[in-house]
Design a protein around this motif. Structure first.
Motif, PDB file in Angstrom:
ATOM      1  N   ASP A  85      73.683  13.332  83.167  1.00  0.00           N
ATOM      2  CA  ASP A  85      73.756  11.918  82.799  1.00  0.00           C
ATOM      3  C   ASP A  85      72.746  11.537  81.731  1.00  0.00           C
ATOM      4  OD1 ASP A  85      75.858  11.269  84.395  1.00  0.00           O
ATOM      5  OD2 ASP A  85      74.628  10.673  86.105  1.00  0.00           O
ATOM      6  N   ASP A  86      71.896  12.466  81.317  1.00  0.00           N
ATOM      7  CA  ASP A  86      70.905  12.178  80.287  1.00  0.00           C
ATOM      8  C   ASP A  86      71.020  13.234  79.190  1.00  0.00           C
ATOM      9  OD1 ASP A  86      68.145  10.726  79.614  1.00  0.00           O
ATOM     10  OD2 ASP A  86      67.934  12.864  79.205  1.00  0.00           O
ATOM     11  N   PRO A  87      71.067  12.805  77.904  1.00  0.00           N
ATOM     12  CA  PRO A  87      71.335  13.777  76.832  1.00  0.00           C
ATOM     13  C   PRO A  87      70.182  14.745  76.588  1.00  0.00           C
ATOM     14  CG  PRO A  87      70.943  11.588  75.906  1.00  0.00           C
ATOM     15  CD  PRO A  87      70.991  11.423  77.407  1.00  0.00           C
ATOM     16  N   ILE A  88      68.950  14.321  76.855  1.00  0.00           N
ATOM     17  CA  ILE A  88      67.819  15.228  76.632  1.00  0.00           C
ATOM     18  C   ILE A  88      67.752  16.261  77.748  1.00  0.00           C
ATOM     19  CG2 ILE A  88      65.289  15.350  76.465  1.00  0.00           C
ATOM     20  CD1 ILE A  88      65.383  12.791  74.839  1.00  0.00           C
TER      21      ILE A  88
ATOM     22  N   GLN B  80      76.328   6.081  82.892  1.00  0.00           N
ATOM     23  CA  GLN B  80      76.435   5.892  84.329  1.00  0.00           C
ATOM     24  C   GLN B  80      76.374   4.414  84.704  1.00  0.00           C
ATOM     25  OE1 GLN B  80      77.390   7.962  86.827  1.00  0.00           O
ATOM     26  NE2 GLN B  80      77.941   8.908  84.896  1.00  0.00           N
TER      27      GLN B  80
ATOM     28  N   MET C 102      62.859  16.723  83.314  1.00  0.00           N
ATOM     29  CA  MET C 102      62.334  15.444  83.807  1.00  0.00           C
ATOM     30  C   MET C 102      62.924  15.018  85.145  1.00  0.00           C
ATOM     31  SD  MET C 102      62.253  13.374  80.203  1.00  0.00           S
ATOM     32  CE  MET C 102      63.778  14.129  79.627  1.00  0.00           C
TER      33      MET C 102
ATOM     34  N   GLY D 110      66.520   3.830  81.269  1.00  0.00           N
ATOM     35  CA  GLY D 110      65.827   3.889  82.553  1.00  0.00           C
ATOM     36  C   GLY D 110      65.239   5.248  82.844  1.00  0.00           C
ATOM     37  N   VAL D 111      65.552   6.235  81.994  1.00  0.00           N
ATOM     38  CA  VAL D 111      65.103   7.588  82.315  1.00  0.00           C
ATOM     39  C   VAL D 111      63.662   7.838  81.895  1.00  0.00           C
ATOM     40  CG1 VAL D 111      65.418  10.009  81.618  1.00  0.00           C
ATOM     41  CG2 VAL D 111      67.331   8.703  82.524  1.00  0.00           C
TER      42      VAL D 111
ATOM     43  N   ASN E 164      66.690   9.309  75.430  1.00  0.00           N
ATOM     44  CA  ASN E 164      66.960   9.374  76.870  1.00  0.00           C
ATOM     45  C   ASN E 164      67.951   8.291  77.293  1.00  0.00           C
ATOM     46  OD1 ASN E 164      63.712  10.497  77.440  1.00  0.00           O
ATOM     47  ND2 ASN E 164      65.469  11.483  78.371  1.00  0.00           N
ATOM     48  N   ALA E 165      68.675   8.564  78.392  1.00  0.00           N
ATOM     49  CA  ALA E 165      69.520   7.541  79.007  1.00  0.00           C
ATOM     50  C   ALA E 165      68.639   6.368  79.428  1.00  0.00           C
ATOM     51  CB  ALA E 165      70.257   8.122  80.209  1.00  0.00           C
TER      52      ALA E 165
ATOM     53  N   THR F   4      63.766   7.020  87.806  1.00  0.00           N
ATOM     54  CA  THR F   4      64.792   6.004  88.012  1.00  0.00           C
ATOM     55  C   THR F   4      65.995   6.592  88.730  1.00  0.00           C
ATOM     56  OG1 THR F   4      65.854   6.563  85.981  1.00  0.00           O
ATOM     57  CG2 THR F   4      64.110   4.902  85.869  1.00  0.00           C
TER      58      THR F   4
ATOM     59  N   LEU G 223      60.498  18.970  79.493  1.00  0.00           N
ATOM     60  CA  LEU G 223      61.817  18.331  79.361  1.00  0.00           C
ATOM     61  C   LEU G 223      62.637  18.405  80.652  1.00  0.00           C
ATOM     62  CD1 LEU G 223      62.788  19.351  75.712  1.00  0.00           C
ATOM     63  CD2 LEU G 223      61.804  17.201  76.535  1.00  0.00           C
TER      64      LEU G 223
ATOM     65  N   ASN H 139      57.933   6.643  89.004  1.00  0.00           N
ATOM     66  CA  ASN H 139      58.823   5.811  88.196  1.00  0.00           C
ATOM     67  C   ASN H 139      60.179   6.444  87.929  1.00  0.00           C
ATOM     68  OD1 ASN H 139      57.406   3.275  87.318  1.00  0.00           O
ATOM     69  ND2 ASN H 139      55.829   4.813  86.921  1.00  0.00           N
TER      70      ASN H 139
ATOM     71  N   ARG I 226      60.166  11.834  74.707  1.00  0.00           N
ATOM     72  CA  ARG I 226      59.802  13.122  74.134  1.00  0.00           C
ATOM     73  C   ARG I 226      60.889  13.558  73.164  1.00  0.00           C
ATOM     74  NH1 ARG I 226      55.804  15.538  76.987  1.00  0.00           N
ATOM     75  NH2 ARG I 226      55.374  14.575  79.005  1.00  0.00           N
TER      76      ARG I 226
ATOM     77  N   VAL J 212      69.026   6.909  87.687  1.00  0.00           N
ATOM     78  CA  VAL J 212      69.809   7.827  86.854  1.00  0.00           C
ATOM     79  C   VAL J 212      69.198   9.219  86.898  1.00  0.00           C
ATOM     80  CG1 VAL J 212      70.420   8.415  84.468  1.00  0.00           C
ATOM     81  CG2 VAL J 212      70.745   6.093  85.289  1.00  0.00           C
ATOM     82  N   LEU J 213      67.883   9.255  86.806  1.00  0.00           N
ATOM     83  CA  LEU J 213      67.179  10.524  86.749  1.00  0.00           C
ATOM     84  C   LEU J 213      67.190  11.244  88.099  1.00  0.00           C
ATOM     85  CD1 LEU J 213      65.622  12.099  84.675  1.00  0.00           C
ATOM     86  CD2 LEU J 213      63.564  10.870  85.330  1.00  0.00           C
TER      87      LEU J 213
ATOM     88  N   ASN K 270      54.657   9.235  86.574  1.00  0.00           N
ATOM     89  CA  ASN K 270      56.024   9.627  86.213  1.00  0.00           C
ATOM     90  C   ASN K 270      56.911   9.721  87.434  1.00  0.00           C
ATOM     91  OD1 ASN K 270      55.171   9.927  83.653  1.00  0.00           O
ATOM     92  ND2 ASN K 270      55.343  12.165  83.573  1.00  0.00           N
TER      93      ASN K 270
ATOM     94  N   PRO L 233      60.097   7.858  82.122  1.00  0.00           N
ATOM     95  CA  PRO L 233      59.174   7.484  83.187  1.00  0.00           C
ATOM     96  C   PRO L 233      58.098   6.546  82.635  1.00  0.00           C
ATOM     97  CG  PRO L 233      59.539   9.862  83.125  1.00  0.00           C
ATOM     98  CD  PRO L 233      60.100   9.302  81.869  1.00  0.00           C
ATOM     99  N   GLY L 234      57.726   5.557  83.445  1.00  0.00           N
ATOM    100  CA  GLY L 234      56.760   4.544  83.017  1.00  0.00           C
ATOM    101  C   GLY L 234      55.489   5.160  82.466  1.00  0.00           C
TER     102      GLY L 234
ATOM    103  N   LEU M  46      62.753  17.006  71.174  1.00  0.00           N
ATOM    104  CA  LEU M  46      63.269  18.260  71.731  1.00  0.00           C
ATOM    105  C   LEU M  46      62.270  19.410  71.614  1.00  0.00           C
ATOM    106  CD1 LEU M  46      67.016  17.964  70.681  1.00  0.00           C
ATOM    107  CD2 LEU M  46      65.979  17.450  72.893  1.00  0.00           C
TER     108      LEU M  46
ATOM    109  N   PHE N 261      70.567  10.713  69.649  1.00  0.00           N
ATOM    110  CA  PHE N 261      70.412  10.231  71.018  1.00  0.00           C
ATOM    111  C   PHE N 261      68.950  10.172  71.400  1.00  0.00           C
ATOM    112  CE2 PHE N 261      69.353  14.397  72.719  1.00  0.00           C
ATOM    113  CZ  PHE N 261      69.996  15.263  71.855  1.00  0.00           C
TER     114      PHE N 261
END
Lengths: 410, 410
Positions: free
Chosen positions: B175-178, B208, B119, A209-210, A206-207, B48, B117, B46, A218, B50-51, B43, A212-213, A220, A204
Motif C-alpha cells: 500500500d506504500d510505493p516506497i 487505501q 518502515m 500517513g505513512v 510515501n502513502a 499509521t 526503508l 506513530n 526518505r 496504512v503502515l 517512529n 512516521p512523526g 530511495l 511518488f
C-alpha cells in the motif's frame, strides 16, 4: 438517430471516429437510475479521509508548493504548437484554470467523458508554469524575466532531451493514483489543441500517513530528505520563495528548478553505513549532522575527531551544499521515481528534484556550482533531466474572470 | 583499515567497486546513537494504520491472491540463467522465502543495505510462481503439469516480448510505493545471481480507503471492474481457484493468467455514455447489467426493449464473457497501469489483468475464445502482454525448514 441505426453504426466501426453522438439515455440506462442515486449517496457517506482532504486553489499563490508532499505526482511539459499565438495561449490557460479549480474540489471538468473517476479531491493540485521559450515563441519577449534561461551546463550533467526543458509545465499531484491519472488526462485533453506533450514524468512519495512523526520522507537511497528547508508559511519561506519584485505578472509567483537525478543504487548499496554517512555528512537513521544528535542541530563543520580529522569530510554533500551566504537558500520538494530494472537488477530510480526560489541566479546557482566542483555524492547521482520554470501567481477568485497568467496577456 | 586511508580510498574512486568494508562505526556515528534510539521509538509510536496493516505469509496458500487490492504492484519476471540448475533454484527459492516472510511483517531482509526503508508491512505481499520454461530448463519435465504452456494465439493479440512470458514470477504489492520499491529491490537483489530480470511491470489501484463503500474499484475507462468475482474465502472461491488434484507440489497452489491489456482511451472517450454502456452491457455508474438495478443482479440476456431489440446487444462484453457452463469461472484481480502519454495526448494506459483458476483449459480459455470471436470491447482493448504461471502453494511454517517450492525439488 434511432437505436437500431446507432447500433449498426457502432458495430460498423465508425464509433472509433468520435463522430457518434448519443441521442438519448435509452430505456436500459433509465431502468437503473434509482439504484444509481442510492449508490451515489452511499459513496458520499463513505468518502474517506484520504479522498476528502483538499488543498485550496484560489489565493495569492498557486497550490502544489506550500503543500505537504502528495503520494503521486506527474510533471507534464508541453511544447507550444507553431500556430498557437498569445491569444490562443490565453484561451488555453483560461480553460486550464477552470479545470484545475474543479479538480481541486473533486469535481469533474466540463465535458469530462469519464466523470465517474472524479471521486474526490484527494489533495489534488496542479501548478502551471512557463519556460523561457514561451516568451520567445509568443512574441512576449518584453515580459520575459531578466536572465530567465535554461541552466548553464554542469560537469555532472548527462542531460537527456526527453526529460528536459519545455515551454509550459503542468505539475500535477494527488494522494490517489486513479484521481491523479484522471486529472492528468483531463488537463492534457484540454491542452493538446494548443501544444504537444513533451514529456510526462511520474513520481511518488510515501502513502499518506505513512511518514512516521518527527522524521521526514526518505529517498530511495534511504536518506532523510528535505532537511534545512524553510518552514512553510514562515516569513523565511516567503522571502526565499515568492517573487516580490519583478514583472507584475509574476508577483506572487516563484521560479522552479527541476532536475531528474538518477541514483546509482547498485554501487551505493555496496558501501557500508559509515561510508554512506561520510559521503552525505549526516546520520543515515535520523538525519543528524555527523557529531550531532538531531536532524535540525546546527552543523559544526570544524569539529574534528581524536585523529584531528574533520567529522564532516571536505567531500561531504552537506558541506558543499551548505550556504555560508544567507541569501543562497531554496525550498526543496523532491519526489522519487522508479521506471524499471535492468536485466542485471539495477533499478532505474532517482529523484524528481525541485527547488523553489525567487531568484535562480542568487539562490540555486551558487549552491549547484559548489556541488558541481566537489561533492562525493556526485559519484552516485547523475542529473539526466533539467528545466527552469516561472511559476505563475495564484488566482484570487473566479468570479471576476481572473485566470492563471491573465496579466501575461494584457 | 584506518579512517584516514579509508577516506582516501573512498575519495579515490574505489568505493564504487563495492570492495570497501567499513571497519567500525566511527566516532561521528556513535555520537548520535542516543537521539537515534529516541527517533526510532517515536517512529514506532506513530506507525499509521496504512503502515501497520499486514497480510499473513505462512499458510496453506501464498498471499497476494485472497487479498484486497493493494495500491501498488509490480510483476517482476525472470529468465533462468543457463548455469542455474535445480539445486541452485532451490537455494534461490529458500532465500526468497525468508525475504518475503520478513518483508511481510515490515522487517528488513538479511544483509539489507538500506534497512531504513523497511518502515512497516503496509500489506506487503510477494507471490512466487513458475512458468512453463522453468521445468524444461531445470530438467524437471516430469513435474510439469499436463498442458501447461503459453496461451494459444488470439486474433486480438498484439503481444510484445518485453511484456510477455518468463520462467519465474515475483508478483509484489504493497500500500506504500516506497515500501514496494524497497521490497522489489530486495527480492531482485537476491535473485540476479540465479536469473536475469525479464520485465518489471508496475501498476496501481486506488489508495487505501479510497474505494467508496459498496462500489468496487474502477478501471481507467471508468467502469466498475471485478463484478461476478467469487467471494474470497467462500467454497465457491476455493473450488474455482485452488488446485486440489494435480502434482503434489502444486496442491494448494493455483494457475495465473496474466494479460497486459492496452486501452485506447482517446477513441473510447469519444463515445457517449449510452454507447459505452451498450459496449459493456452494464450501467457505467454502478455496474448494474442493462435493464437491472444493481451490480450483482442476475443478468437477463433475453430482455428486449419496445422495439424488440435486446437490451444487452449481441456484441456486448458481458454477453460474450458470461459463462453458461458453471465450470467456466475465474477470479480476477486487475490493476491499472500508466506509463506516459504521446505528444498528441494519448495516454499509454491499461490493465495488468490477472485471472486465477485451478485449470486454465476449462476456465479461462473458453471465455477468452468467445471474447476473441466477438466482443465489441476488443475495439478499445488490445492485449500486448501475456503469460501463464503456476503459483506455488504456501509455506505452513518456517521452523521445519519448509520453503516455497520445496516439493518441486524433492
Amino acid at each position: 438517430m434511432s437505436k437500431i441505426s446507432r447500433r449498426g453504426f457502432l458495430f460498423g466501426g465508425a464509433a472509433a471516429t468520435g463522430a457518434l453522438v448519443s441521442a438519448s439515455a435509452g430505456a436500459a440506462v433509465g431502468a437503473s437510475l434509482g439504484a444509481e442515486a442510492a449508490t451515489e449517496a452511499a459513496n458520499k457517506a463513505n468518502l474517506t479521509a484520504v479522498l476528502k482532504r483538499r488543498e485550496r486553489f484560489f489565493g495569492q499563490h498557486q497550490n502544489g508548493i506550500e503543500t505537504e508532499l502528495q503520494t503521486f505526482t506527474n510533471f507534464v511539459a508541453f511544447d507550444l504548437k507553431p500556430e498557437t499565438d498569445a491569444a490562443a495561449a490565453a484561451r488555453w490557460f483560461k480553460l486550464i484554470t477552470d479545470d484545475i479549480a474543479r479538480l481541486s474540489v473533486g469535481e469533474a471538468p466540463l465535458a469530462d467523458p469519464t466523470p465517474q473517476l472524479a471521486m474526490g479531491p484527494a489533495r489534488f493540485t496542479a501548478t502551471l508554469a512557463v519556460g523561457p521559450g514561451f516568451f520567445d515563441k509568443l512574441g512576449l519577449a518584453d515580459k520575459k524575466p531578466t536572465g530567465f534561461e535554461q541552466l548553464p551546463a554542469f560537469n555532472v550533467d548527462q542531460l537527456r532531451e526527453e526529460y528536459s526543458y519545455g515551454d509550459v509545465l503542468l505539475h500535477i499531484s494527488a494522494d490517489d493514483p486513479i484521481i491523479l491519472s484522471h486529472g492528468v488526462r483531463s488537463l492534457v485533453r484540454d491542452s493538446v489543441g494548443f501544444a504537444k506533450v513533451r514529456y510526462s514524468q511520474q513520481g511518488f512519495s510515501n502513502a499518506q500517513g505513512v511518514v512516521p512523526g518527527g522524521v521526514r520522507q526518505r529517498n530511495l537511497m534511504g536518506q532523510v530528505d528535505g532537511t534545512d528547508n524553510p518552514e512553510i508559511g514562515s516569513s523565511d519561506f516567503n522571502n526565499i520563495v515568492w517573487v516580490e519584485n519583478g514583472p507584475d505578472w509574476l508577483i506572487g509567483g516563484t521560479f522552479l528548478v527541476f532536475r531528474r537525478i538518477a541514483m546509482q543504487l547498485g554501487t551505493w548499496d555496496a558501501l557500508g553505513r559509515t561510508d554512506k554517512e561520510l559521503v552525505i555528512g549526516r546520520n543515515l537513521q535520523n538525519g543528524a549532522p555527523l557529531g550531532k544528535q538531531n536532524e535540525n542541530d546546527p552543523i559544526d563543520f570544524d569539529a574534528v575527531d581524536a585523529n584531528g580529522l574533520k567529522l564532516i569530510p571536505e567531500f561531504a554533500h552537506i558541506r558543499r551544499a551548505h550556504a555560508t551566504n544567507p541569501t543562497e537558500r531554496i525550498f526543496r520538494r523532491p519526489f522519487n521515481y522508479e521506471v524499471g530494472v535492468t536485466p542485471d537488477g539495477e533499478p532505474d530510480v532517482g529523484l524528481l528534484w525541485t527547488a523553489y526560489q525567487r531568484d535562480i541566479s542568487t539562490q540555486f546557482l551558487p549552491i549547484q556550482k559548489r556541488l558541481d566542483q566537489l561533492d562525493l555524492l556526485n559519484k552516485w547521482t547523475v542529473p539526466i533531466g533539467s528545466a527552469v520554470w516561472a511559476v505563475l501567481p495564484g488566482v484570487e477568485q473566479s468570479a471576476n474572470g481572473d485566470y492563471l497568467g491573465k496579466k501575461l496577456f494584457q
